[in-house]
Enzyme design. Structure first.
Site, mmCIF file in Angstrom:
data_model
loop_
_atom_site.group_PDB
_atom_site.id
_atom_site.type_symbol
_atom_site.label_atom_id
_atom_site.label_comp_id
_atom_site.label_asym_id
_atom_site.label_seq_id
_atom_site.Cartn_x
_atom_site.Cartn_y
_atom_site.Cartn_z
ATOM 1 N N ARG A 231 6.978 -2.133 24.784
ATOM 2 C CA ARG A 231 7.906 -3.165 24.285
ATOM 3 C C ARG A 231 7.208 -4.495 24.024
ATOM 4 O O ARG A 231 7.639 -5.266 23.170
ATOM 5 C CB ARG A 231 9.058 -3.353 25.280
ATOM 6 C CG ARG A 231 10.240 -4.177 24.727
ATOM 7 C CD ARG A 231 11.413 -4.125 25.684
ATOM 8 N NE ARG A 231 12.598 -4.777 25.148
ATOM 9 C CZ ARG A 231 13.110 -5.914 25.616
ATOM 10 N NH1 ARG A 231 12.500 -6.536 26.631
ATOM 11 N NH2 ARG A 231 14.187 -6.445 25.089
ATOM 12 N N ILE B 253 15.878 -8.492 19.920
ATOM 13 C CA ILE B 253 15.543 -7.150 20.375
ATOM 14 C C ILE B 253 16.469 -6.873 21.557
ATOM 15 O O ILE B 253 16.555 -7.678 22.486
ATOM 16 C CB ILE B 253 14.053 -7.052 20.776
ATOM 17 C CG1 ILE B 253 13.707 -5.643 21.271
ATOM 18 C CG2 ILE B 253 13.663 -8.081 21.810
ATOM 19 C CD1 ILE B 253 12.205 -5.450 21.516
ATOM 20 N N SER B 254 17.224 -5.783 21.499
ATOM 21 C CA SER B 254 18.222 -5.503 22.524
ATOM 22 C C SER B 254 17.579 -5.318 23.890
ATOM 23 O O SER B 254 16.409 -4.927 24.005
ATOM 24 C CB SER B 254 19.015 -4.239 22.172
ATOM 25 O OG SER B 254 19.782 -4.421 21.004
ATOM 26 N N GLN B 255 18.377 -5.590 24.930
ATOM 27 C CA GLN B 255 17.856 -5.372 26.278
ATOM 28 C C GLN B 255 17.573 -3.885 26.467
ATOM 29 O O GLN B 255 18.263 -3.021 25.885
ATOM 30 C CB GLN B 255 18.846 -5.872 27.315
ATOM 31 C CG GLN B 255 20.104 -5.025 27.439
ATOM 32 C CD GLN B 255 21.040 -5.494 28.519
ATOM 33 O OE1 GLN B 255 22.139 -5.946 28.239
ATOM 34 N NE2 GLN B 255 20.622 -5.374 29.748
#
Length: 218
Positions: free
Chosen positions: A41, A67-69
């Site tokens: 990530r 950016i999503s968790q």
């Protein structure tokens, strides 16, 4: 699909801790947890934010997008894939490419559409550098879908819509699933739709917060 790793023991340990947090928060599919561990990530965020990459939080990626968790990436992926789905997946909203990479670690082919040119270009370069050969990206209006490769076993939408996009629902294969956040009178909810012979099965999964789904390109 080529496994990819982090740079240094610190990233490896951080990914392990993240995997443990996902399991603790209710993610049950070990394939999904393994995919989240595998994808680096920190390479999908700005270098200045790399030290926060394995925290369970959303991070800015520019152009008003995030950016999503990791929990939400894992939750949506698990909801889409379990049980018995999918071979081909259409993703609406490539963003940084992180969710794309997680999906690509688990299915045969991912088709992903991004409406913001600069995000599409960066994600395309990043995924190619990481050698995800089962991903095809497109710059365009995600609400239109990708008819050329339809029908899809699964469709995952990473922005909140006011209702189920009909053109996308029409591109689902029989028995296929769509996972998306929907705006409602009392906030956003994550929904899973399953295409039946007549209509769709509709399941509300949990409350969420996503950026709005927009049409056109930017």
């Amino acid at each position: 699909m080529v496994p990819v790793g982090g740079r240094g023991l610190s990233h490896a340990r951080a990914r392990q801790r993240l995997a443990e947090r996902l399991a603790a928060t209710g993610i049950q599919d070990e394939r999904v947890i393994a995919a989240v561990m595998q994808v680096p990530r920190h390479l999908f965020v700005d270098e200045a934010l790399a030290t926060h990459a394995y925290e369970d939080s959303a991070l800015p990626i520019g152009q008003g997008q995030t950016i999503s968790q990791p929990y939400m990436v894992a939750r949506m992926t698990e909801a889409l894939l379990a049980p018995g789905c999918c071979s081909t997946v259409l993703e609406i909203g490539t963003g940084s490419g992180y969710q794309t990479a997680v999906l690509a670690s688990l299915v045969r082919r991912v088709y992903s559409i991004e409406r913001v040119a600069s995000l599409w270009q960066r994600a395309d370069a990043r995924l190619k550098a990481l050698r995800y050969r089962n991903v095809r990206l497109r710059y365009g209006d995600g609400a239109l879908g990708w008819q050329e490769y339809a029908p899809f076993d699964g469709i995952l939408i990473t922005a909140a819509a006011d209702g189920v996009p009909r053109r996308l629902a029409a591109q689902l294969a029989p028995g296929g699933r769509m996972v998306l956040p929907l705006n409602g009178a009392h906030g956003q909810v994550l929904v899973r739709l399953t295409r039946r012979t007549l209509g769709f099965r509709h399941e509300v999964l949990e409350s969420v917060t996503f950026v709005p789904m927009l049409g056109g390109v930017a």
